[in-house]
Design an enzyme around this catalytic site. Structure first.
Site, PDB file in Angstrom:
ATOM      1  N   LYS A 256     -10.667  12.539   7.771  1.00 15.40           N
ATOM      2  CA  LYS A 256     -10.206  12.156   9.101  1.00 15.40           C
ATOM      3  C   LYS A 256     -10.269  13.363  10.035  1.00 15.40           C
ATOM      4  O   LYS A 256     -10.162  14.491   9.571  1.00 15.40           O
ATOM      5  CB  LYS A 256      -8.740  11.708   9.024  1.00 15.40           C
ATOM      6  CG  LYS A 256      -8.524  10.350   8.416  1.00 15.40           C
ATOM      7  CD  LYS A 256      -7.045   9.984   8.492  1.00 15.40           C
ATOM      8  CE  LYS A 256      -6.773   8.633   7.852  1.00 15.40           C
ATOM      9  NZ  LYS A 256      -7.404   7.508   8.560  1.00 15.40           N
TER      10      LYS A 256
ATOM     11  N   LYS B  18       0.850  -1.196   0.000  1.00 12.72           N
ATOM     12  CA  LYS B  18       0.000   0.000   0.000  1.00 12.72           C
ATOM     13  C   LYS B  18       0.882   1.241   0.000  1.00 12.72           C
ATOM     14  O   LYS B  18       1.696   1.423   0.904  1.00 12.72           O
ATOM     15  CB  LYS B  18      -0.903  -0.010   1.244  1.00 12.72           C
ATOM     16  CG  LYS B  18      -1.674   1.306   1.472  1.00 12.72           C
ATOM     17  CD  LYS B  18      -2.611   1.228   2.678  1.00 12.72           C
ATOM     18  CE  LYS B  18      -3.249   2.582   2.983  1.00 12.72           C
ATOM     19  NZ  LYS B  18      -4.133   2.549   4.171  1.00 12.72           N
TER      20      LYS B  18
ATOM     21  N   GLU C 146      -9.463   3.320   2.022  1.00 12.83           N
ATOM     22  CA  GLU C 146      -8.938   3.408   0.651  1.00 12.83           C
ATOM     23  C   GLU C 146      -7.822   2.408   0.377  1.00 12.83           C
ATOM     24  O   GLU C 146      -7.635   1.998  -0.771  1.00 12.83           O
ATOM     25  CB  GLU C 146      -8.420   4.834   0.380  1.00 12.83           C
ATOM     26  CG  GLU C 146      -6.984   5.148   0.841  1.00 12.83           C
ATOM     27  CD  GLU C 146      -6.771   5.028   2.335  1.00 12.83           C
ATOM     28  OE1 GLU C 146      -7.754   5.091   3.093  1.00 12.83           O
ATOM     29  OE2 GLU C 146      -5.609   4.854   2.769  1.00 12.83           O
TER      30      GLU C 146
ATOM     31  N   ASP D 101      -2.851  10.204   3.530  1.00 13.08           N
ATOM     32  CA  ASP D 101      -4.242   9.766   3.680  1.00 13.08           C
ATOM     33  C   ASP D 101      -5.014  10.770   4.536  1.00 13.08           C
ATOM     34  O   ASP D 101      -4.922  10.758   5.761  1.00 13.08           O
ATOM     35  CB  ASP D 101      -4.277   8.367   4.321  1.00 13.08           C
ATOM     36  CG  ASP D 101      -5.700   7.823   4.436  1.00 13.08           C
ATOM     37  OD1 ASP D 101      -6.612   8.421   3.825  1.00 13.08           O
ATOM     38  OD2 ASP D 101      -5.887   6.796   5.122  1.00 13.08           O
TER      39      ASP D 101
ATOM     40  N   ASP E 224     -12.269   6.658   3.416  1.00 11.23           N
ATOM     41  CA  ASP E 224     -11.086   6.483   4.260  1.00 11.23           C
ATOM     42  C   ASP E 224     -10.640   5.015   4.314  1.00 11.23           C
ATOM     43  O   ASP E 224      -9.549   4.711   4.780  1.00 11.23           O
ATOM     44  CB  ASP E 224     -11.371   7.026   5.666  1.00 11.23           C
ATOM     45  CG  ASP E 224     -10.114   7.235   6.487  1.00 11.23           C
ATOM     46  OD1 ASP E 224      -9.012   7.223   5.893  1.00 11.23           O
ATOM     47  OD2 ASP E 224     -10.230   7.420   7.714  1.00 11.23           O
TER      48      ASP E 224
ATOM     49  N   ARG F 104      -7.477  -0.749   0.993  1.00  7.18           N
ATOM     50  CA  ARG F 104      -7.945  -2.022   0.424  1.00  7.18           C
ATOM     51  C   ARG F 104      -8.339  -1.866  -1.047  1.00  7.18           C
ATOM     52  O   ARG F 104      -8.262  -2.816  -1.810  1.00  7.18           O
ATOM     53  CB  ARG F 104      -9.097  -2.578   1.280  1.00  7.18           C
ATOM     54  CG  ARG F 104     -10.313  -1.701   1.327  1.00  7.18           C
ATOM     55  CD  ARG F 104     -11.231  -2.023   2.497  1.00  7.18           C
ATOM     56  NE  ARG F 104     -10.697  -1.557   3.771  1.00  7.18           N
ATOM     57  CZ  ARG F 104     -11.291  -1.716   4.946  1.00  7.18           C
ATOM     58  NH1 ARG F 104     -12.453  -2.365   5.023  1.00  7.18           N
ATOM     59  NH2 ARG F 104     -10.753  -1.264   6.054  1.00  7.18           N
TER      60      ARG F 104
ATOM     61  N   ASP G 222       1.494   6.422   5.477  1.00  3.43           N
ATOM     62  CA  ASP G 222       0.517   5.470   4.935  1.00  3.43           C
ATOM     63  C   ASP G 222       1.024   4.749   3.679  1.00  3.43           C
ATOM     64  O   ASP G 222       0.278   4.052   3.007  1.00  3.43           O
ATOM     65  CB  ASP G 222      -0.821   6.183   4.669  1.00  3.43           C
ATOM     66  CG  ASP G 222      -2.017   5.265   4.849  1.00  3.43           C
ATOM     67  OD1 ASP G 222      -1.860   4.216   5.495  1.00  3.43           O
ATOM     68  OD2 ASP G 222      -3.099   5.602   4.328  1.00  3.43           O
TER      69      ASP G 222
HETATM   70  N1  BES Z   1      -4.412   4.573   6.840  1.00  3.17           N
HETATM   71  C1  BES Z   1      -5.527   4.226   7.630  1.00  3.17           C
HETATM   72  C2  BES Z   1      -5.192   3.240   8.737  1.00  3.17           C
HETATM   73  C3  BES Z   1      -4.247   3.739   9.806  1.00  3.17           C
HETATM   74  C4  BES Z   1      -4.756   4.276  10.972  1.00  3.17           C
HETATM   75  C5  BES Z   1      -2.881   3.599   9.663  1.00  3.17           C
HETATM   76  C6  BES Z   1      -3.895   4.712  11.956  1.00  3.17           C
HETATM   77  C7  BES Z   1      -2.022   4.030  10.659  1.00  3.17           C
HETATM   78  C8  BES Z   1      -2.520   4.583  11.802  1.00  3.17           C
HETATM   79  C9  BES Z   1      -6.629   3.601   6.762  1.00  3.17           C
HETATM   80  O1  BES Z   1      -6.668   4.014   5.454  1.00  3.17           O
HETATM   81  C10 BES Z   1      -7.932   3.965   7.398  1.00  3.17           C
HETATM   82  O2  BES Z   1      -8.197   5.116   7.522  1.00  3.17           O
HETATM   83  N2  BES Z   1      -8.685   2.966   7.793  1.00  3.17           N
HETATM   84  C11 BES Z   1      -9.934   3.195   8.429  1.00  3.17           C
HETATM   85  C12 BES Z   1     -10.901   2.158   7.933  1.00  3.17           C
HETATM   86  C13 BES Z   1     -12.325   2.387   8.364  1.00  3.17           C
HETATM   87  C14 BES Z   1     -12.889   3.599   7.669  1.00  3.17           C
HETATM   88  C15 BES Z   1     -13.132   1.172   8.042  1.00  3.17           C
HETATM   89  C16 BES Z   1      -9.734   3.052   9.933  1.00  3.17           C
HETATM   90  O3  BES Z   1      -8.963   2.191  10.347  1.00  3.17           O
HETATM   91  O4  BES Z   1     -10.304   3.824  10.684  1.00  3.17           O
HETATM   92 ZN    ZN Z   2      -4.843   4.676   4.630  1.00  8.11          ZN
HETATM   93 ZN    ZN Z   3      -7.806   5.795   5.162  1.00 10.49          ZN
END
Ligand code: BES
Ligand code: ZN
Ligand code: ZN
Length: 493
Positions: free
Chosen positions: A273, A261, A345, A266, A343, A347, A284
């Site tokens: 966020k 990834k 994204e 992000d 968010d 996947r 990220d």
């Molecule tokens: N990049 C984030 C995950 C992340 C969070 C990495 C904290 C490092 C530290 C990812 O893209 C994300 O935002 N995931 C969301 C998914 C949710 C919307 C289902 C999450 O984990 O909140």
């Molecule tokens: Zn992310």
């Molecule tokens: Zn994200």
């Protein structure tokens, strides 16, 4: 190595190997243990017994205990051609393991501020962990700061005897330098690292190490139908890329394909966020950095394994052109996804990458991503979650634990795959419930893995970026996890 087009890299201490003590050097590092009756000094074989006894006496006088990672500095004594001696605590000698050696060597390297040259005799207990610890521990990143204060040690020489010691040194050096490369990539801020510039850096890395490189730009992505990467990248003026690296030795025994990834920033996109700590989202792209660095290590180690690396690079921004919740996108393999949260994204870009990588039917397919906050909730900041084929996930987790990169195998429950079905597309990118967020992300990815390919997914959201103080061989900011796990896996084949 040719300089990379990055605004800055971490401090590069040179770590070298020697069979004999050099004529003069600033610091001598010696191993000490915490014995039942107090301090124990391990004889390095470099000095006479008299000298060792004098060192031990002086250390005892100043109160050294030999506790693991304890650093004690004393003036050099007659017969030691250094300015000073640094005793490095290794704890209980009966419990000594590689991880203790790595950590202690790292803490020692970090303590050598404003020192030019140091020699370590800790290699008598393991050349590779001492080399890794020294290289990893000396790393720190000050980026574009004008005044950095003290300067890190410029050279550490690892003493060792014989051909195997030299080999162990090389393996440790290559693995640890790969970790530092991943750290450099992750530490680069998004002002400077965005899909196009990142692709340039990857191309430079490829040229330096003789890897084949292929960059798909935005036009090509459109033409070939990489709907996930394109959707995520749409909201940014800095357009997405998909980059592939290949290490293809003549007589490859196996083919391992890595997918990473590479979200260079992000924001969450339209599903924005919260502001707190959003700066950390420069990391990220940690999964992509780890798999790129792994390919470099494979090439430098001349492993007889073919390695393919696919990284999907995009910047997730909210904008008039950004993709929206409710959008339906078509991935590279034709699968459609209803986007319920922009968010989630990672996947979406990985789906395209996994589908592409699956076409070659590799023996092993491994993806790596800072994928979910849920990983941190489930396993904490330092333990990666590994999903996929259960046996393979367990195998990688065991390797991770062995090399000191904590990891734990996690399941992919079928009810979560069920919950990812959409009424208007093949899949949706989140489940209605928040529970099991790390696992449902894994279940989503599974849908893009080619049939009968052995696959694992490594979620490094927490472990890739250290937001607190340095510890052991882990610096602040980018950690370079899980590069050494991947290198050790390739070596195990
Ligand atoms: N990049 C984030 C995950 C992340 C969070 C990495 C904290 C490092 C530290 C990812 O893209 C994300 O935002 N995931 C969301 C998914 C949710 C919307 C289902 C999450 O984990 O909140
Ligand atoms: Zn992310
Ligand atoms: Zn994200």
């Amino acid at each position: 190595m040719k300089e990379l087009s990055l605004p800055a890299t971490g401090t590069a201490t040179t770590v070298t190997f020697a069979k004999k003590l050099p004529k003069a050097y600033d610091a001598l590092l010696v191993p000490v243990f915490k014995g039942e009756d107090g301090l124990e000094l391990a004889a390095s074989g470099q000095f006479s017994e008299d000298i060792d006894v004098s060192i031990w006496e002086l250390l005892s006088t100043v109160g050294a205990t030999g506790k693991a990672e304890e650093i004690t500095r004393i003036p050099a004594i007659e017969g030691v051609d250094a300015d000073f001696i640094v005793a490095v605590g290794l704890g209980d000698s009966e419990k000594l393991d590689d991880e203790t050696l790595r950590r202690a060597s790292a803490v020692a390297a970090r303590s050598l501020k404003d020192v030019e040259t140091a020699v370590t005799t800790l290699g008598i207990f393991g050349i590779q962990p001492v080399t890794e610890g020294s290289v990893l521990g000396a790393y720190s990143y000050t980026g574009q700061k004008s005044e950095t204060g003290s300067t890190p040690v410029s050279t550490i020489t690892v003493l060792g005897e014989g051909k195997t010691a030299k080999d162990e040194f090389e393996r440790g050096l290559i693995a640890a330098e790969a970790v530092n490369l991943a750290r450099d990539l992750v530490n680069a801020p998004s002002s400077h690292l965005y899909p196009e510039s990142y692709a340039t850096v990857i191309t430079e890395v490829a040229k330096t190490y003789g890897l084949d490189v292929d960059v798909r730009d935005e036009k090509k992505l459109v033409k070939q139908g990489f709907g996930g990467v394109l959707a995520v990248g749409m909201g940014s003026s800095r357009k997405p890329r998909l980059v592939q690296l290949r290490y293809q030795p003549k007589k490859a025994k196996k083919h391992v394909s890595f997918v990473g990834k590479g979200i260079t920033f992000d924001t969450g996109g339209i599903s924005l966020k919260p502001g707190a700590n959003m700066d950390q989202m420069i990391s990220d792209m940690g999964g992509s950095a780890a798999v790129i660095a792994t390919a470099v290590a494979a090439a430098r180690l001349k492993l007889d394994i073919a390695v393919t690396v696919t990284v999907a690079l995009a910047e997730n921004m909210p904008d008039g052109e950004a993709f929206r919740p409710g959008d339906v996108i078509t991935h590279y393999n034709g699968t459609t996804t209803e986007v319920l949260n922009t968010d989630a994204e990672g996947r979406l870009v990985l789906a395209d990458g996994l589908a592409l990588a699956s076409e070659e039917k590799p023996d092993y397919l491994i993806d790596c991503a800072t994928l979910t906050g849920a990983q941190i909730i489930a396993l904490g900041d330092r333990t990666s979650g590994i999903m996929g084929d259960a046996d393979f996930a367990a195998q990688l987790a065991t390797i991770g634990q062995k090399v000191g990169e904590q990891a734990w195998a996690m399941p992919l429950p079928e009810e979560l795959t069920e919950a990812l079905k959409s009424p208007v597309a093949d899949l949706r990118n989140i489940t209605p419930q928040r529970s099991g967020g790390m696992l449902s992300a894994g279940c989503f990815l599974k849908e893009f893995v080619g049939e009968s390919i052995t696959w694992a997914h490594v979620d490094i959201a927490g472990p890739s970026f250290n937001t607190s103080a340095a510890y052991g061989y882990t610096p602040m900011r980018a950690t370079g996890v899980p590069v050494r796990t991947f290198v050790a896996f390739l070596e195990s084949l």
